[in-house]
Design a protein around this motif. Structure first.
Motif, PDB file in Angstrom:
ATOM      1  N   ASP A  30       1.113  -1.287  -0.094  1.00  0.00           N
ATOM      2  CA  ASP A  30       0.098   0.082   0.010  1.00  0.00           C
ATOM      3  C   ASP A  30       0.803   1.170   0.083  1.00  0.00           C
ATOM      4  OD1 ASP A  30      -2.384  -1.505   0.181  1.00  0.00           O
ATOM      5  OD2 ASP A  30      -2.018  -1.855   2.241  1.00  0.00           O
ATOM      6  N   GLY A  31       0.318   2.468  -0.558  1.00  0.00           N
ATOM      7  CA  GLY A  31       1.143   3.747  -0.660  1.00  0.00           C
ATOM      8  C   GLY A  31       0.400   4.841  -0.993  1.00  0.00           C
ATOM      9  N   GLU A  32       0.926   5.884  -1.149  1.00  0.00           N
ATOM     10  CA  GLU A  32       0.461   7.008  -1.693  1.00  0.00           C
ATOM     11  C   GLU A  32       1.578   7.696  -2.718  1.00  0.00           C
ATOM     12  OE1 GLU A  32      -1.386   8.247   2.600  1.00  0.00           O
ATOM     13  OE2 GLU A  32       0.615   9.235   2.450  1.00  0.00           O
ATOM     14  N   VAL A  33       0.942   8.390  -3.694  1.00  0.00           N
ATOM     15  CA  VAL A  33       1.614   9.077  -4.601  1.00  0.00           C
ATOM     16  C   VAL A  33       1.156  10.539  -4.507  1.00  0.00           C
ATOM     17  CG1 VAL A  33       1.684   9.676  -7.069  1.00  0.00           C
ATOM     18  CG2 VAL A  33       1.406   7.233  -6.407  1.00  0.00           C
ATOM     19  N   PHE A  34       2.384  11.419  -4.562  1.00  0.00           N
ATOM     20  CA  PHE A  34       2.196  12.863  -4.037  1.00  0.00           C
ATOM     21  C   PHE A  34       3.083  13.385  -5.131  1.00  0.00           C
ATOM     22  CE2 PHE A  34       5.943  11.472  -1.741  1.00  0.00           C
ATOM     23  CZ  PHE A  34       6.542  12.696  -1.692  1.00  0.00           C
ATOM     24  N   VAL A  96       8.682   0.763  -7.552  1.00  0.00           N
ATOM     25  CA  VAL A  96       7.235   1.061  -7.454  1.00  0.00           C
ATOM     26  C   VAL A  96       7.413   2.386  -8.568  1.00  0.00           C
ATOM     27  CG1 VAL A  96       5.168   2.030  -6.610  1.00  0.00           C
ATOM     28  CG2 VAL A  96       6.445   0.388  -5.384  1.00  0.00           C
ATOM     29  N   ASN A  97       6.566   2.505  -9.532  1.00  0.00           N
ATOM     30  CA  ASN A  97       6.608   3.525 -10.514  1.00  0.00           C
ATOM     31  C   ASN A  97       5.233   4.190 -10.709  1.00  0.00           C
ATOM     32  OD1 ASN A  97       9.435   3.438 -11.441  1.00  0.00           O
ATOM     33  ND2 ASN A  97       8.751   1.413 -12.155  1.00  0.00           N
ATOM     34  N   ALA A  98       5.112   5.375 -10.781  1.00  0.00           N
ATOM     35  CA  ALA A  98       3.799   6.159 -10.961  1.00  0.00           C
ATOM     36  C   ALA A  98       3.817   7.123 -11.925  1.00  0.00           C
ATOM     37  CB  ALA A  98       3.125   6.611  -9.538  1.00  0.00           C
ATOM     38  N   ARG A  99       2.558   7.415 -12.551  1.00  0.00           N
ATOM     39  CA  ARG A  99       2.402   8.472 -13.611  1.00  0.00           C
ATOM     40  C   ARG A  99       1.002   8.922 -13.542  1.00  0.00           C
ATOM     41  NH1 ARG A  99       4.263   6.269 -18.546  1.00  0.00           N
ATOM     42  NH2 ARG A  99       3.355   7.912 -19.572  1.00  0.00           N
ATOM     43  N   ILE A 100       0.767  10.177 -13.780  1.00  0.00           N
ATOM     44  CA  ILE A 100      -0.495  10.827 -13.929  1.00  0.00           C
ATOM     45  C   ILE A 100      -0.658  11.489 -15.252  1.00  0.00           C
ATOM     46  CG2 ILE A 100      -1.888  12.638 -13.002  1.00  0.00           C
ATOM     47  CD1 ILE A 100      -0.466  12.053 -10.270  1.00  0.00           C
ATOM     48  N   THR A 110       7.105   9.388 -12.115  1.00  0.00           N
ATOM     49  CA  THR A 110       8.548   9.117 -11.134  1.00  0.00           C
ATOM     50  C   THR A 110       9.846   9.457 -11.823  1.00  0.00           C
ATOM     51  OG1 THR A 110       8.515   6.957 -11.668  1.00  0.00           O
ATOM     52  CG2 THR A 110       7.240   7.635  -9.662  1.00  0.00           C
ATOM     53  N   THR A 111      10.516  10.044 -11.219  1.00  0.00           N
ATOM     54  CA  THR A 111      11.713  10.591 -11.823  1.00  0.00           C
ATOM     55  C   THR A 111      12.954   9.688 -10.909  1.00  0.00           C
ATOM     56  OG1 THR A 111      12.060  12.519 -10.693  1.00  0.00           O
ATOM     57  CG2 THR A 111      11.390  12.672 -13.122  1.00  0.00           C
ATOM     58  N   GLU A 112      12.489   9.250  -9.833  1.00  0.00           N
ATOM     59  CA  GLU A 112      13.723   8.697  -8.807  1.00  0.00           C
ATOM     60  C   GLU A 112      13.162   6.922  -8.905  1.00  0.00           C
ATOM     61  OE1 GLU A 112      13.587  10.792  -5.296  1.00  0.00           O
ATOM     62  OE2 GLU A 112      14.340  12.559  -6.127  1.00  0.00           O
ATOM     63  N   PRO A 125       2.417   3.249   4.734  1.00  0.00           N
ATOM     64  CA  PRO A 125       2.163   3.208   3.159  1.00  0.00           C
ATOM     65  C   PRO A 125       3.536   3.733   2.633  1.00  0.00           C
ATOM     66  CG  PRO A 125       1.368   5.325   4.127  1.00  0.00           C
ATOM     67  CD  PRO A 125       1.709   4.421   5.243  1.00  0.00           C
ATOM     68  N   VAL A 126       4.075   3.059   1.322  1.00  0.00           N
ATOM     69  CA  VAL A 126       5.180   3.520   0.731  1.00  0.00           C
ATOM     70  C   VAL A 126       4.586   4.893  -0.029  1.00  0.00           C
ATOM     71  CG1 VAL A 126       6.679   2.910  -1.502  1.00  0.00           C
ATOM     72  CG2 VAL A 126       5.745   1.102  -0.090  1.00  0.00           C
ATOM     73  N   LYS A 127       5.715   5.714   0.084  1.00  0.00           N
ATOM     74  CA  LYS A 127       5.447   7.123  -0.359  1.00  0.00           C
ATOM     75  C   LYS A 127       6.312   7.286  -1.674  1.00  0.00           C
ATOM     76  CE  LYS A 127       3.916   8.724   3.486  1.00  0.00           C
ATOM     77  NZ  LYS A 127       2.480   9.075   3.702  1.00  0.00           N
ATOM     78  N   VAL A 128       5.593   7.707  -2.750  1.00  0.00           N
ATOM     79  CA  VAL A 128       5.977   7.772  -4.167  1.00  0.00           C
ATOM     80  C   VAL A 128       5.866   9.268  -4.806  1.00  0.00           C
ATOM     81  CG1 VAL A 128       6.032   6.698  -6.495  1.00  0.00           C
ATOM     82  CG2 VAL A 128       5.737   5.506  -4.757  1.00  0.00           C
ATOM     83  N   ARG A 129       6.838   9.825  -4.973  1.00  0.00           N
ATOM     84  CA  ARG A 129       6.942  11.270  -5.590  1.00  0.00           C
ATOM     85  C   ARG A 129       6.910  11.158  -6.966  1.00  0.00           C
ATOM     86  NH1 ARG A 129      11.681  14.925  -4.578  1.00  0.00           N
ATOM     87  NH2 ARG A 129      11.850  14.768  -6.884  1.00  0.00           N
ATOM     88  N   VAL A 130       5.985  12.133  -7.513  1.00  0.00           N
ATOM     89  CA  VAL A 130       6.190  12.164  -9.165  1.00  0.00           C
ATOM     90  C   VAL A 130       6.458  13.571  -9.267  1.00  0.00           C
ATOM     91  CG1 VAL A 130       4.483  10.300  -9.587  1.00  0.00           C
ATOM     92  CG2 VAL A 130       3.508  12.403  -9.172  1.00  0.00           C
ATOM     93  N   ASP A 131       7.169  13.868 -10.403  1.00  0.00           N
ATOM     94  CA  ASP A 131       7.506  15.203 -10.667  1.00  0.00           C
ATOM     95  C   ASP A 131       6.688  15.809 -12.200  1.00  0.00           C
ATOM     96  OD1 ASP A 131       9.358  15.565  -8.746  1.00  0.00           O
ATOM     97  OD2 ASP A 131      10.810  14.139  -9.785  1.00  0.00           O
ATOM     98  N   ALA A 132       6.527  16.893 -12.314  1.00  0.00           N
ATOM     99  CA  ALA A 132       5.942  17.373 -13.288  1.00  0.00           C
ATOM    100  C   ALA A 132       6.864  17.241 -14.723  1.00  0.00           C
ATOM    101  CB  ALA A 132       5.631  19.013 -13.188  1.00  0.00           C
TER     102      ALA A 132
END
Length: 134
Positions: A30-34, A96-100, A110-112, A125-132
């Motif tokens: 489980d995690g959160e994208v921010f 874990v990779n994410a995209r919006i 995700t860039t990291e 929860p796993v915290k996953v940062r996404v960048d513009a």
């Protein structure tokens, strides 16, 4: 009496043999994208989050699970991934990779590397940062 007991044992054995094997137990992540930008997402935004085996640098990553769907609310955006723990190799690397996306256009990604161990030690929860995307 003995004949009835033998018949009952035979029927029970047959029923046990005919049962389908239970599915392998699933493990979850489980995690959160921010993101750090101060902006609201439009109602057409789509979140995709995937759990991947990224061991081989010169080959496509193997996806263990993916969640994709419309975004409900604003950041942080919760996700829930399930995977078969029998597919996890102790010497492999997982991420874990994410995209919006909005209307088919990539807005955030995700860039990291967001590495996970999948051995029960990952903080949830796993915290996953996404960048513009510019």
């Amino acid at each position: 009496m003995k004949r009835n007991t033998l018949a009952l044992l035979a029927a029970a054995t047959l029923l046990t043999a005919c049962q389908s094997p239970s599915p392998a137990p699933k493990a979850t992540l489980d995690g959160e994208v921010f993101y750090l930008q101060r902006m609201a997402l439009p109602p057409t935004a789509i979140l995709s989050v995937s759990l991947q085996d990224v061991t081989l640098a010169d080959a496509p990553a193997k996806t263990l699970d993916e969640q994709r769907g419309p975004i409900k609310g604003q950041v942080p955006l919760a996700f829930h991934l399930s995977y078969d723990p029998m597919q996890v190799e102790p010497t492999h690397r997982y991420s874990v990779n994410a995209r919006i996306e909005v209307d088919g256009k990539l807005m955030f990604i995700t860039t990291e590397n967001h590495a996970v161990q999948l051995d029960g030690s990952d903080p949830q929860p796993v915290k996953v940062r996404v960048d513009a995307v510019r």
